[in-house]
Design a protein around this motif. Structure first.
Motif, short mmCIF file in Angstrom:
data_model
loop_
_atom_site.label_atom_id
_atom_site.label_comp_id
_atom_site.label_asym_id
_atom_site.label_seq_id
_atom_site.Cartn_x
_atom_site.Cartn_y
_atom_site.Cartn_z
N THR A 1 51.03 40.82 36.25
CA THR A 1 50.04 41.81 35.85
C THR A 1 49.41 41.40 34.53
N ALA A 2 48.24 41.94 34.26
CA ALA A 2 47.56 41.73 32.98
C ALA A 2 46.89 43.04 32.61
N ARG B 1 41.72 32.65 37.65
CA ARG B 1 42.68 33.59 37.05
C ARG B 1 42.51 33.63 35.53
N ASN B 2 42.39 32.45 34.91
CA ASN B 2 42.17 32.41 33.47
C ASN B 2 40.92 33.19 33.08
N ALA B 3 39.85 33.01 33.84
CA ALA B 3 38.60 33.70 33.54
C ALA B 3 38.75 35.21 33.68
N ALA B 4 39.50 35.65 34.69
CA ALA B 4 39.73 37.08 34.88
C ALA B 4 40.47 37.66 33.68
N GLU B 5 41.48 36.97 33.22
CA GLU B 5 42.25 37.45 32.07
C GLU B 5 41.43 37.36 30.79
N MET B 6 40.54 36.39 30.71
CA MET B 6 39.65 36.26 29.56
C MET B 6 38.68 37.44 29.50
N ALA B 7 38.15 37.84 30.65
CA ALA B 7 37.25 39.00 30.69
C ALA B 7 37.98 40.25 30.22
N LEU B 8 39.22 40.40 30.65
CA LEU B 8 40.02 41.56 30.24
C LEU B 8 40.22 41.56 28.73
N PRO C 1 39.76 48.09 27.66
CA PRO C 1 39.59 48.35 29.09
C PRO C 1 40.69 49.25 29.62
N ASN C 2 40.32 50.15 30.51
CA ASN C 2 41.32 51.04 31.11
C ASN C 2 41.74 50.53 32.49
N ILE C 3 41.95 49.21 32.61
CA ILE C 3 42.36 48.67 33.89
C ILE C 3 43.60 47.79 33.71
N GLN C 4 44.33 47.66 34.79
CA GLN C 4 45.45 46.73 34.86
C GLN C 4 45.24 45.82 36.06
N ARG D 1 33.14 25.83 38.01
CA ARG D 1 31.89 26.60 38.02
C ARG D 1 32.08 28.02 38.52
N THR D 2 32.94 28.21 39.53
CA THR D 2 33.12 29.54 40.09
C THR D 2 34.00 30.45 39.24
N ALA D 3 34.49 29.96 38.10
CA ALA D 3 35.30 30.82 37.22
C ALA D 3 34.50 32.03 36.75
N THR D 4 33.20 31.88 36.61
CA THR D 4 32.39 33.01 36.14
C THR D 4 32.39 34.17 37.14
N LEU D 5 32.63 33.87 38.42
CA LEU D 5 32.68 34.95 39.40
C LEU D 5 33.85 35.87 39.11
N ALA D 6 35.00 35.29 38.80
CA ALA D 6 36.17 36.10 38.48
C ALA D 6 35.96 36.87 37.18
N TYR D 7 35.33 36.20 36.21
CA TYR D 7 35.05 36.88 34.94
C TYR D 7 34.14 38.09 35.17
N ASP D 8 33.04 37.86 35.87
CA ASP D 8 32.09 38.95 36.09
C ASP D 8 32.69 40.08 36.92
N ALA D 9 33.53 39.74 37.89
CA ALA D 9 34.15 40.77 38.72
C ALA D 9 35.03 41.68 37.89
N VAL D 10 35.84 41.10 37.02
CA VAL D 10 36.73 41.90 36.19
C VAL D 10 35.94 42.72 35.18
N ALA D 11 34.95 42.09 34.55
CA ALA D 11 34.13 42.83 33.59
C ALA D 11 33.40 43.99 34.27
N LEU D 12 32.95 43.76 35.50
CA LEU D 12 32.26 44.82 36.24
C LEU D 12 33.18 46.01 36.50
N VAL D 13 34.38 45.75 37.03
CA VAL D 13 35.25 46.88 37.35
C VAL D 13 35.73 47.58 36.08
#
Length: 410
Positions: free
Chosen positions: A69-70, A97-104, A110-113, A334-346
């Protein structure tokens, strides 16, 4: 700008703060807030070409990784990636995964886990990961990456009435409650045809590869050209032999004012060479392409100079890459930004939209959202539309001739 179809109370304060956070995704329901665009600096690796995420690698996967979890927020969000898949797939998943955790980390309070699950690169693994995540209270699922794993995840998600934001480039698996946050060829085609028509290039010759990518581009270009008042004067598909299709198109090039070639850098150069060998003077026609043209071989080719292609503006990805390198000491895929944007969006939706935060009405807001890769919006059919720049091929790289839009039209 067209307002939202769904009445919402707009959020007026910035969703991010601090120098590093200003580049992250922000949104104002009804209008984009923090637009930070990015470029498709295609390496033409397994995960930068359209449809490359449609099938998993042939090599055997390693042992599944333990779920982690993060974050500590109250809204649980599943992230499903092929972390233990073999070869480039596993490396790509780790970068995402790194990009997702970076967005967080870059989002303010953020109120997400994040419930991070490994699907082992298989539909069975993806289904098990999704089931585990929803049993743990996940309200939305981000991922998976492989197209054949998406239906397995969707089956679980639909039984709980929750949405999926997947990273596959295969439009055929989008649908009710399954949205694709990926670089789809349709957006490239629509943008470059729209721009070329706006500067008077309406008679288009077309060359596309005879493969899945070419099939998607074919449907898109045959719809986009007449929609913009143009006509297709020649259309050919090519396989390993490019000479015969090139000769056919070259013979009809006199009635065209643009030549659209949709393929990656190596193939585009080969097609251009075949056209030249067939007697075509590519200097006398406007060349058009897709984001796959963002490639050093294209920029170095004399025949392709001045060609135009659609892609996100490169500034955002450069900024993202710099922050990623600082944090992880490596280059992001290149696709790391997709994970970043997805996490930032939610994270942003969890902050602003209350109990309807991940509902279809919110996710398909027609004004869309702004992220690392620029504007994007989800369509009701699960595909997406992106706001892209128009880039020109030069010896020094891609140069923007028309910027990314600041808002979507109707």
């Amino acid at each position: 700008m067209v307002g939202p179809r769904y009445p919402k109370s707009p959020v007026s304060e910035p969703l991010m703060s601090g120098a590093t956070r200003r580049s992250a995704l922000g949104l104002l329901i009804g209008a984009p807030l923090l637009s930070a665009c990015a470029g498709v600096q295609q390496s033409l690796s397994q995960f930068s070409s359209p449809f490359s995420s449609a099938t998993p690698p042939a090599q055997p996967a390693g042992p599944p990784q333990q779920a982690t979890t993060a974050g500590t927020g109250g809204v649980k969000v599943a992230v499903i990636l092929p972390l233990s898949a073999a070869g480039n797939a596993g490396l790509a998943a780790q970068s995402m995964r790194n990009a997702a955790e970076m967005a967080l980390a870059e989002f303010q309070n953020p109120n997400i886990q994040l419930l991070i699950k490994d699907d082992n690169g298989s539909p069975q693994g993806a289904q098990a990961a999704a089931q585990q995540a929803v049993d743990e209270g996940a309200e939305i699922i981000l991922g998976p990456l492989f197209a054949q794993s998406v239906p397995a995840v969707a089956q679980v998600a639909r039984t709980r009435g929750i949405s999926v934001i997947a990273f596959s480039t295969d439009s055929s698996i989008a649908g009710r409650g399954v949205y694709l946050l990926s670089f789809l060829p349709e957006s490239d085609v629509n943008r470059i045809i729209e721009y070329s028509a706006s500067v008077g290039k309406r008679s288009v010759a077309v060359l596309v590869p005879d493969n899945a990518y070419g099939n998607v581009v074919e449907a898109a270009v045959k719809a986009a050209v007449p929609r913009r008042g143009g006509r297709i004067v020649a259309f050919e598909k090519y396989g390993a032999d490019r000479a015969a299709p090139a000769r056919t198109v070259a013979q009809q090039l006199g009635s065209a004012d643009a030549l659209f070639i949709a393929d990656d850098g190596d193939a585009v150069v080969s097609v251009a060479d075949a056209m030249t060998a067939a007697g075509a003077n590519l200097r006398n026609i406007q060349l058009l392409g897709t984001g796959l043209w963002d490639n050093p071989r294209v920029y170095a080719n004399a025949s392709l100079q001045g060609g135009l292609y659609a892609a996100p503006d490169p500034a955002g990805f450069r900024a993202f890459s710099g922050r990623y390198r600082t944090k992880y000491g490596a280059e992001p895929i290149r696709t790391a930004t997709l994970a970043y944007d997805a996490v930032a969006l939610v994270a942003a939706l969890a902050r602003t939209q209350g109990t309807t935060r991940f509902s279809p009405d919110v996710l398909t807001n027609p004004s869309g959202f702004a992220g690392i890769d620029g504007l994007f919006r989800f369509r009701a059919d699960g595909t997406n539309e992106r706001g892209l720049a128009v880039m020109k091929v030069t010896q020094g790289g891609g140069v923007a001739v028309a910027g990314s839009p600041k808002s979507f039209g109707a």
